[in-house]
Scaffold this motif. Structure first.
Motif, PDB file in Angstrom:
ATOM      1  N   PRO A  50      24.826  66.591  36.693  1.00  0.00           N
ATOM      2  CA  PRO A  50      23.852  66.364  35.624  1.00  0.00           C
ATOM      3  C   PRO A  50      24.482  65.928  34.297  1.00  0.00           C
ATOM      4  CG  PRO A  50      23.996  68.717  36.188  1.00  0.00           C
ATOM      5  CD  PRO A  50      24.861  67.985  37.165  1.00  0.00           C
ATOM      6  N   LEU A  51      25.799  66.057  34.157  1.00  0.00           N
ATOM      7  CA  LEU A  51      26.450  65.613  32.914  1.00  0.00           C
ATOM      8  C   LEU A  51      26.711  64.105  32.909  1.00  0.00           C
ATOM      9  CD1 LEU A  51      29.079  68.453  32.322  1.00  0.00           C
ATOM     10  CD2 LEU A  51      26.919  68.062  31.139  1.00  0.00           C
ATOM     11  N   VAL A  52      26.476  63.465  34.051  1.00  0.00           N
ATOM     12  CA  VAL A  52      26.769  62.028  34.154  1.00  0.00           C
ATOM     13  C   VAL A  52      25.478  61.232  33.953  1.00  0.00           C
ATOM     14  CG1 VAL A  52      27.690  60.198  35.642  1.00  0.00           C
ATOM     15  CG2 VAL A  52      28.652  62.516  35.759  1.00  0.00           C
ATOM     16  N   SER A  53      25.490  60.333  32.951  1.00  0.00           N
ATOM     17  CA  SER A  53      24.294  59.497  32.733  1.00  0.00           C
ATOM     18  C   SER A  53      24.473  58.110  33.331  1.00  0.00           C
ATOM     19  CB  SER A  53      23.985  59.388  31.242  1.00  0.00           C
ATOM     20  OG  SER A  53      25.095  58.845  30.566  1.00  0.00           O
ATOM     21  N   VAL A  54      25.710  57.641  33.368  1.00  0.00           N
ATOM     22  CA  VAL A  54      25.997  56.310  33.922  1.00  0.00           C
ATOM     23  C   VAL A  54      27.212  56.437  34.834  1.00  0.00           C
ATOM     24  CG1 VAL A  54      26.758  53.960  33.358  1.00  0.00           C
ATOM     25  CG2 VAL A  54      25.058  55.089  31.916  1.00  0.00           C
ATOM     26  N   LEU A  55      27.101  55.858  36.031  1.00  0.00           N
ATOM     27  CA  LEU A  55      28.207  55.937  37.003  1.00  0.00           C
ATOM     28  C   LEU A  55      28.568  54.519  37.447  1.00  0.00           C
ATOM     29  CD1 LEU A  55      30.031  57.746  38.774  1.00  0.00           C
ATOM     30  CD2 LEU A  55      28.169  57.861  40.446  1.00  0.00           C
ATOM     31  N   HIS A  56      29.778  54.081  37.120  1.00  0.00           N
ATOM     32  CA  HIS A  56      30.239  52.761  37.524  1.00  0.00           C
ATOM     33  C   HIS A  56      31.159  52.872  38.727  1.00  0.00           C
ATOM     34  CE1 HIS A  56      29.457  50.384  33.524  1.00  0.00           C
ATOM     35  NE2 HIS A  56      28.382  50.947  34.045  1.00  0.00           N
ATOM     36  N   LEU A  57      30.863  52.104  39.780  1.00  0.00           N
ATOM     37  CA  LEU A  57      31.640  52.174  41.022  1.00  0.00           C
ATOM     38  C   LEU A  57      32.375  50.853  41.220  1.00  0.00           C
ATOM     39  CD1 LEU A  57      28.960  53.933  43.291  1.00  0.00           C
ATOM     40  CD2 LEU A  57      30.743  54.977  41.861  1.00  0.00           C
ATOM     41  N   TYR A  58      33.702  50.901  41.093  1.00  0.00           N
ATOM     42  CA  TYR A  58      34.517  49.683  41.192  1.00  0.00           C
ATOM     43  C   TYR A  58      35.440  49.763  42.397  1.00  0.00           C
ATOM     44  CZ  TYR A  58      38.242  46.333  40.269  1.00  0.00           C
ATOM     45  OH  TYR A  58      39.157  45.329  40.396  1.00  0.00           O
ATOM     46  N   ASP A  59      35.548  48.652  43.121  1.00  0.00           N
ATOM     47  CA  ASP A  59      36.550  48.559  44.200  1.00  0.00           C
ATOM     48  C   ASP A  59      36.811  47.086  44.451  1.00  0.00           C
ATOM     49  OD1 ASP A  59      38.001  48.836  46.818  1.00  0.00           O
ATOM     50  OD2 ASP A  59      37.295  50.901  46.678  1.00  0.00           O
ATOM     51  N   VAL A  60      37.858  46.792  45.215  1.00  0.00           N
ATOM     52  CA  VAL A  60      38.134  45.394  45.554  1.00  0.00           C
ATOM     53  C   VAL A  60      37.399  44.991  46.835  1.00  0.00           C
ATOM     54  CG1 VAL A  60      40.306  45.179  44.299  1.00  0.00           C
ATOM     55  CG2 VAL A  60      40.344  46.110  46.621  1.00  0.00           C
ATOM     56  N   VAL A  61      36.822  45.949  47.539  1.00  0.00           N
ATOM     57  CA  VAL A  61      35.978  45.676  48.717  1.00  0.00           C
ATOM     58  C   VAL A  61      34.810  46.657  48.744  1.00  0.00           C
ATOM     59  CG1 VAL A  61      37.819  44.770  50.224  1.00  0.00           C
ATOM     60  CG2 VAL A  61      37.361  47.225  50.202  1.00  0.00           C
ATOM     61  N   ASN A  62      33.713  46.238  49.350  1.00  0.00           N
ATOM     62  CA  ASN A  62      32.610  47.135  49.761  1.00  0.00           C
ATOM     63  C   ASN A  62      31.897  47.924  48.667  1.00  0.00           C
ATOM     64  OD1 ASN A  62      33.202  46.326  52.357  1.00  0.00           O
ATOM     65  ND2 ASN A  62      34.486  48.106  52.824  1.00  0.00           N
ATOM     66  N   SER A  63      32.185  47.681  47.417  1.00  0.00           N
ATOM     67  CA  SER A  63      31.489  48.483  46.395  1.00  0.00           C
ATOM     68  C   SER A  63      29.978  48.189  46.315  1.00  0.00           C
ATOM     69  CB  SER A  63      32.163  48.364  45.032  1.00  0.00           C
ATOM     70  OG  SER A  63      32.433  47.039  44.730  1.00  0.00           O
ATOM     71  N   PRO A  64      29.516  46.954  46.628  1.00  0.00           N
ATOM     72  CA  PRO A  64      28.055  46.749  46.568  1.00  0.00           C
ATOM     73  C   PRO A  64      27.296  47.670  47.534  1.00  0.00           C
ATOM     74  CG  PRO A  64      29.187  44.636  46.583  1.00  0.00           C
ATOM     75  CD  PRO A  64      30.234  45.678  46.861  1.00  0.00           C
ATOM     76  N   GLY A  65      27.821  47.847  48.721  1.00  0.00           N
ATOM     77  CA  GLY A  65      27.142  48.701  49.709  1.00  0.00           C
ATOM     78  C   GLY A  65      27.135  50.157  49.272  1.00  0.00           C
ATOM     79  N   VAL A  66      28.276  50.634  48.810  1.00  0.00           N
ATOM     80  CA  VAL A  66      28.372  52.036  48.362  1.00  0.00           C
ATOM     81  C   VAL A  66      27.424  52.252  47.176  1.00  0.00           C
ATOM     82  CG1 VAL A  66      29.920  53.797  47.423  1.00  0.00           C
ATOM     83  CG2 VAL A  66      30.745  52.236  49.192  1.00  0.00           C
ATOM     84  N   THR A  67      27.370  51.256  46.280  1.00  0.00           N
ATOM     85  CA  THR A  67      26.520  51.366  45.092  1.00  0.00           C
ATOM     86  C   THR A  67      25.044  51.415  45.481  1.00  0.00           C
ATOM     87  OG1 THR A  67      28.168  50.140  43.850  1.00  0.00           O
ATOM     88  CG2 THR A  67      25.979  50.286  42.869  1.00  0.00           C
ATOM     89  N   ALA A  68      24.630  50.507  46.374  1.00  0.00           N
ATOM     90  CA  ALA A  68      23.221  50.485  46.804  1.00  0.00           C
ATOM     91  C   ALA A  68      22.855  51.835  47.412  1.00  0.00           C
ATOM     92  CB  ALA A  68      23.016  49.370  47.820  1.00  0.00           C
ATOM     93  N   ASP A  69      23.727  52.338  48.241  1.00  0.00           N
ATOM     94  CA  ASP A  69      23.497  53.598  48.956  1.00  0.00           C
ATOM     95  C   ASP A  69      23.359  54.766  47.961  1.00  0.00           C
ATOM     96  OD1 ASP A  69      23.520  55.640  50.802  1.00  0.00           O
ATOM     97  OD2 ASP A  69      25.360  55.017  51.816  1.00  0.00           O
ATOM     98  N   VAL A  70      24.374  54.960  47.148  1.00  0.00           N
ATOM     99  CA  VAL A  70      24.394  56.102  46.211  1.00  0.00           C
ATOM    100  C   VAL A  70      23.261  55.992  45.179  1.00  0.00           C
ATOM    101  CG1 VAL A  70      25.767  57.161  44.355  1.00  0.00           C
ATOM    102  CG2 VAL A  70      26.845  56.632  46.536  1.00  0.00           C
ATOM    103  N   SER A  71      22.902  54.748  44.814  1.00  0.00           N
ATOM    104  CA  SER A  71      21.897  54.564  43.754  1.00  0.00           C
ATOM    105  C   SER A  71      20.512  55.051  44.178  1.00  0.00           C
ATOM    106  CB  SER A  71      21.818  53.098  43.320  1.00  0.00           C
ATOM    107  OG  SER A  71      21.207  52.334  44.345  1.00  0.00           O
ATOM    108  N   HIS A  72      20.289  55.243  45.465  1.00  0.00           N
ATOM    109  CA  HIS A  72      18.976  55.719  45.924  1.00  0.00           C
ATOM    110  C   HIS A  72      18.810  57.229  45.788  1.00  0.00           C
ATOM    111  CE1 HIS A  72      18.035  51.915  48.558  1.00  0.00           C
ATOM    112  NE2 HIS A  72      18.303  51.639  47.298  1.00  0.00           N
ATOM    113  N   MET A  73      19.868  57.927  45.445  1.00  0.00           N
ATOM    114  CA  MET A  73      19.757  59.386  45.243  1.00  0.00           C
ATOM    115  C   MET A  73      18.908  59.659  44.000  1.00  0.00           C
ATOM    116  SD  MET A  73      23.748  60.331  45.943  1.00  0.00           S
ATOM    117  CE  MET A  73      23.591  62.049  45.480  1.00  0.00           C
TER     118      MET A  73
END
Ligand code: NAD
Ligand code: LMR
Length: 338
Positions: A50-73
């Motif tokens: 709950p202390l996190v208001s913005v979460l940036h997910l960076y990687d050189v591969v596969n970050s769009p999929g991880v982001t889409a997935d986690v963003s639905h929480m």
């Protein structure tokens, strides 16, 4: 927050306004290496914080999929994904906390130092990005070998003229998590009730559990001390061997990293009495970096605690730890200086 603009009749504007007025404390956190074995469960755990208001997910591969997935929480943090070097800077601008688990993990038969060749360069590049885009962020460095990557990060920050030793923390929480678990197993108590300080560094003999300072106070036989020290020092190898080529600790590490990041965020918020072990610039020994208990505050590691009274066994362990640590630190420093 600045005063809200007048309503334009747009639902999204109205919703944004409500959220801003709520005034909930929120920090901006980036995970670099977010699509990896540690990065993915860590992204999940930070999205739950709950202390996190913005979460940036960076990687050189596969970050769009991880982001889409986690963003639905359905938790508060807004999640954004960033892919590849050209997007590193956008991932970092404005961050309060940057967590770095990017890099290759061990396979059976390897030491953490065998990862230096690949991970040193990765850490250098990512820290150059931090120096440029969020020089005041707290950095939690997970990539191995931590005993060398933290000195690398420090040198990169010095070169950029933004080094604040209080804001650079090597994550050794997994050693404490393991120590608590293994000690609780021997004592037959709940691991959540146990707190074992683990000092030194994060590799082999540099991992020095202080079993004479366990809370709640307890005593061990010499056999128990020997067994526990060895198991804590080799916890990483135990997982690497069990995974048999499929990598090293990821789930327990994500748990440990999330625990440590939460402590850093509570410190940033101004909570009192937040104390964790971490590998930091230190004057506790003659070495320039050392893991020990630190008090986390608005400025990062605001106070570094001395080791306290050690047993004879721990004093001998400390000598061995310092010998190995000196070489690993020097290797990291000269990677940038030369
Ligand atoms: P992994 O291979 O599963 O994931 C690493 C991720 O880093 C991958 O997604 C990869 O694409 C990414 N990556 C590689 N180069 C990158 C770059 N330049 N920028 C951004 N991302 C990049 O590995 P893992 O199991 O997640 O482990 C990661 C690191 O953490 C290893 O070095 C491992 O040894 C270390 N580790 C440290 C601890 C600790 O206690 N400090 C514990 C466990 C693992
Ligand atoms: C750990 O302690 O699990 C990590 O440092 C990974 C490793 O290589 O052992």
């Amino acid at each position: 927050h600045p005063p809200s603009p007048p309503m334009q009749g747009s639902t999204s504007l109205r919703r944004a306004d409500c959220r801003a007025k709520g005034g909930a404390p929120g920090f901006k956190v980036a995970i670099l290496g977010a699509a990896g074995g540690i990065g993915q469960p860590l992204a999940l755990l930070m999205k739950m914080n709950p202390l996190v208001s913005v979460l940036h997910l960076y990687d050189v591969v596969n970050s769009p999929g991880v982001t889409a997935d986690v963003s639905h929480m359905d938790t508060g943090a807004v999640v954004r994904g960033f892919l590849g070097a050209p997007q590193l800077e956008n991932a970092l601008v404005g961050m309060d906390l940057v967590i770095i688990p990017a890099g290759v993990p061990r396979k059976p038969g390897m030491t953490r130092d065998d990862l230096f060749k690949i991970n040193a360069g990765i850490v250098r590049t990512l820290c150059e990005g931090v120096a440029k885009c969020c020089p005041h962020a707290i950095v939690n460095l997970i990539s191995n070998p931590v005993n060398s990557t933290v000195p690398i990060a420090a040198e990169v920050f010095k070169k950029a003229g933004i080094y604040d030793p209080k804001r650079l923390l090597g994550v050794t929480t997994l050693d404490v998590v393991r120590a608590n678990t293994f000690v609780a197993e021997v004592l037959g108590i709940d691991p959540r009730e146990v707190n074992v300080p683990v000092v030194g560094g994060h590799s082999g003999v540099t991992i020095l559990p202080l079993l004479s300072q366990v809370k709640p106070p307890c005593s061990f036989t010499s056999e128990e001390i020997y067994h526990l020290t060895n198991r804590i020092q080799n916890g990483g190898t135990e997982v690497v061997e069990a995974k048999a080529g499929a990598g090293s600790a990821t789930l327990s590490m994500a748990f440990a990293a999330a625990k440590f990041a939460d402590a850093c965020l509570r410190g940033l918020r101004g909570d009192a009495g937040i104390v964790e072990c971490a590998f930091v610039a230190s004057q506790v020994t003659e070495l320039p970096f050392f893991a020990s208990k630190v008090r986390l505050g608005r400025g990062g590691a605001e106070e570094i605690f001395p080791l306290g009274p050690l047993s004879e066994y721990e004093r001998a362990g400390l000598d061995k730890a310092k010998e190995e640590l000196a070489g690993s630190i020097e290797k990291g420093v000269s990677f940038i200086r030369k």
